[in-house]
Design a protein around this motif. Structure first.
Motif, short mmCIF file in Angstrom:
data_model
loop_
_atom_site.label_atom_id
_atom_site.label_comp_id
_atom_site.label_asym_id
_atom_site.label_seq_id
_atom_site.Cartn_x
_atom_site.Cartn_y
_atom_site.Cartn_z
N PRO A 42 0.81 -1.24 0.00
CA PRO A 42 0.00 0.00 0.00
C PRO A 42 0.84 1.27 0.00
CG PRO A 42 -0.91 -1.56 1.55
CD PRO A 42 0.40 -2.13 1.09
N GLY A 43 2.01 1.23 0.61
CA GLY A 43 2.89 2.39 0.57
C GLY A 43 3.34 2.69 -0.84
N HIS A 44 3.62 1.65 -1.61
CA HIS A 44 4.00 1.82 -3.01
C HIS A 44 2.84 2.37 -3.83
CE1 HIS A 44 7.56 -0.66 -2.25
NE2 HIS A 44 8.05 -0.07 -3.33
N ILE A 45 1.66 1.82 -3.62
CA ILE A 45 0.49 2.27 -4.38
C ILE A 45 0.22 3.75 -4.12
CG2 ILE A 45 -2.02 2.00 -4.62
CD1 ILE A 45 -1.56 -1.01 -4.05
N HIS A 46 0.25 4.15 -2.88
CA HIS A 46 0.02 5.56 -2.53
C HIS A 46 1.10 6.44 -3.13
CE1 HIS A 46 0.38 9.12 0.13
NE2 HIS A 46 -0.92 9.16 -0.07
N ALA A 47 2.36 6.02 -3.02
CA ALA A 47 3.47 6.83 -3.55
C ALA A 47 3.35 7.02 -5.05
CB ALA A 47 4.81 6.18 -3.20
N PHE A 48 3.08 5.95 -5.78
CA PHE A 48 2.96 6.07 -7.23
C PHE A 48 1.73 6.89 -7.63
CE2 PHE A 48 5.83 2.32 -7.35
CZ PHE A 48 6.86 2.95 -8.02
N TYR A 49 0.67 6.83 -6.84
CA TYR A 49 -0.51 7.65 -7.12
C TYR A 49 -0.19 9.13 -6.95
CZ TYR A 49 -5.09 9.80 -6.55
OH TYR A 49 -6.18 10.63 -6.65
N VAL A 50 0.52 9.49 -5.88
CA VAL A 50 0.90 10.88 -5.65
C VAL A 50 1.80 11.38 -6.77
CG1 VAL A 50 2.19 12.42 -4.11
CG2 VAL A 50 0.57 10.80 -3.15
N ILE A 51 2.75 10.55 -7.17
CA ILE A 51 3.66 10.93 -8.26
C ILE A 51 2.90 11.07 -9.57
CG2 ILE A 51 5.61 10.13 -9.65
CD1 ILE A 51 6.71 8.91 -7.02
N TYR A 52 1.97 10.17 -9.84
CA TYR A 52 1.16 10.25 -11.06
C TYR A 52 0.36 11.56 -11.10
CZ TYR A 52 -2.79 9.72 -14.15
OH TYR A 52 -3.75 9.95 -15.08
N VAL A 53 -0.30 11.88 -9.99
CA VAL A 53 -1.09 13.11 -9.94
C VAL A 53 -0.19 14.32 -10.17
CG1 VAL A 53 -2.47 14.60 -8.42
CG2 VAL A 53 -2.92 12.16 -8.50
N TYR A 54 0.98 14.33 -9.55
CA TYR A 54 1.90 15.46 -9.69
C TYR A 54 2.30 15.65 -11.15
CZ TYR A 54 6.16 18.21 -9.43
OH TYR A 54 7.12 19.16 -9.62
N TYR A 55 2.76 14.60 -11.81
CA TYR A 55 3.21 14.75 -13.20
C TYR A 55 2.05 14.96 -14.17
CZ TYR A 55 8.09 14.08 -12.25
OH TYR A 55 9.37 14.28 -11.81
N ASN A 56 0.89 14.40 -13.88
CA ASN A 56 -0.28 14.64 -14.72
C ASN A 56 -0.71 16.10 -14.64
OD1 ASN A 56 -2.47 14.03 -16.41
ND2 ASN A 56 -3.81 13.69 -14.65
N ARG A 57 -0.76 16.65 -13.44
CA ARG A 57 -1.12 18.06 -13.28
C ARG A 57 -0.04 18.98 -13.86
NH1 ARG A 57 -5.50 18.62 -9.37
NH2 ARG A 57 -6.71 16.76 -9.85
N LYS A 58 1.21 18.57 -13.76
CA LYS A 58 2.31 19.37 -14.32
C LYS A 58 2.19 19.43 -15.84
CE LYS A 58 7.29 19.84 -14.00
NZ LYS A 58 8.49 19.33 -13.34
N GLU A 59 1.86 18.30 -16.46
CA GLU A 59 1.68 18.26 -17.91
C GLU A 59 0.47 19.08 -18.34
OE1 GLU A 59 0.45 14.89 -21.10
OE2 GLU A 59 2.05 14.37 -19.71
N GLN A 60 -0.62 18.99 -17.58
CA GLN A 60 -1.81 19.78 -17.90
C GLN A 60 -1.52 21.27 -17.80
OE1 GLN A 60 -4.81 18.41 -15.19
NE2 GLN A 60 -5.27 16.59 -16.39
N ALA A 61 -0.76 21.68 -16.79
CA ALA A 61 -0.43 23.09 -16.63
C ALA A 61 0.45 23.57 -17.79
CB ALA A 61 0.29 23.32 -15.31
N ALA A 62 1.34 22.72 -18.28
CA ALA A 62 2.18 23.09 -19.41
C ALA A 62 1.35 23.29 -20.68
CB ALA A 62 3.25 22.04 -19.65
N GLU A 63 0.24 22.57 -20.79
CA GLU A 63 -0.65 22.70 -21.94
C GLU A 63 -1.66 23.82 -21.77
OE1 GLU A 63 -2.40 18.87 -22.36
OE2 GLU A 63 -0.54 17.93 -23.04
N GLY A 64 -1.67 24.46 -20.59
CA GLY A 64 -2.60 25.55 -20.34
C GLY A 64 -3.94 25.11 -19.78
N TYR A 65 -4.05 23.86 -19.40
CA TYR A 65 -5.29 23.33 -18.83
C TYR A 65 -5.07 23.12 -17.34
CZ TYR A 65 -8.94 19.99 -17.67
OH TYR A 65 -9.99 19.35 -17.07
N PHE A 66 -5.95 23.69 -16.52
CA PHE A 66 -5.83 23.55 -15.08
C PHE A 66 -7.05 22.84 -14.54
CE2 PHE A 66 -3.29 27.21 -16.25
CZ PHE A 66 -2.08 26.89 -15.64
N GLU A 67 -6.82 21.77 -13.80
CA GLU A 67 -7.89 20.99 -13.20
C GLU A 67 -8.47 21.76 -12.01
OE1 GLU A 67 -10.57 18.12 -12.84
OE2 GLU A 67 -8.96 17.87 -14.29
#
Length: 93
Positions: A42-67
């Motif tokens: 579960p520690g791995h699952i949570h860590a990878f989820y946090v990292i996924y959200v971070y990089y997904n939001r970072k990519e969206q911000a680079a494209e000009g789309y904000f969640e």
């Protein structure tokens, strides 16, 4: 891209360190430490989820789309904004 790969490698061996790198010292780190102590997977699952959200939001911000909606289970503003929320200022005149 290389930083994401290095972050994933670090997270495979030490999930709380990966969360600390993207979320800082806060609720996400505390939750991940508890999950890692209780059971390693579960520690791995949570860590990878946090990292996924971070990089997904970072990519969206680079494209000009904000969640507008916060990602469930993530408490760090840095992760919610993809690293775009701290210290941003408008142009000076």
């Amino acid at each position: 891209m290389i930083s994401a790969i290095i972050l994933v490698i670090i997270t495979i061996f030490f999930p709380p360190v990966g969360v600390y790198i993207v979320a800082g010292c806060g609720a996400d780190l505390f939750i991940n430490i508890c999950l890692t102590i209780l059971a390693f997977l579960p520690g791995h699952i949570h860590a990878f989820y946090v990292i996924y959200v971070y990089y997904n939001r970072k990519e969206q911000a680079a494209e000009g789309y904000f969640e507008n909606r916060p990602a469930p289970g993530v408490y760090s503003d840095n992760v919610q904004t993809g690293g775009q929320g701290y210290g941003t200022m408008g142009p000076t005149r």
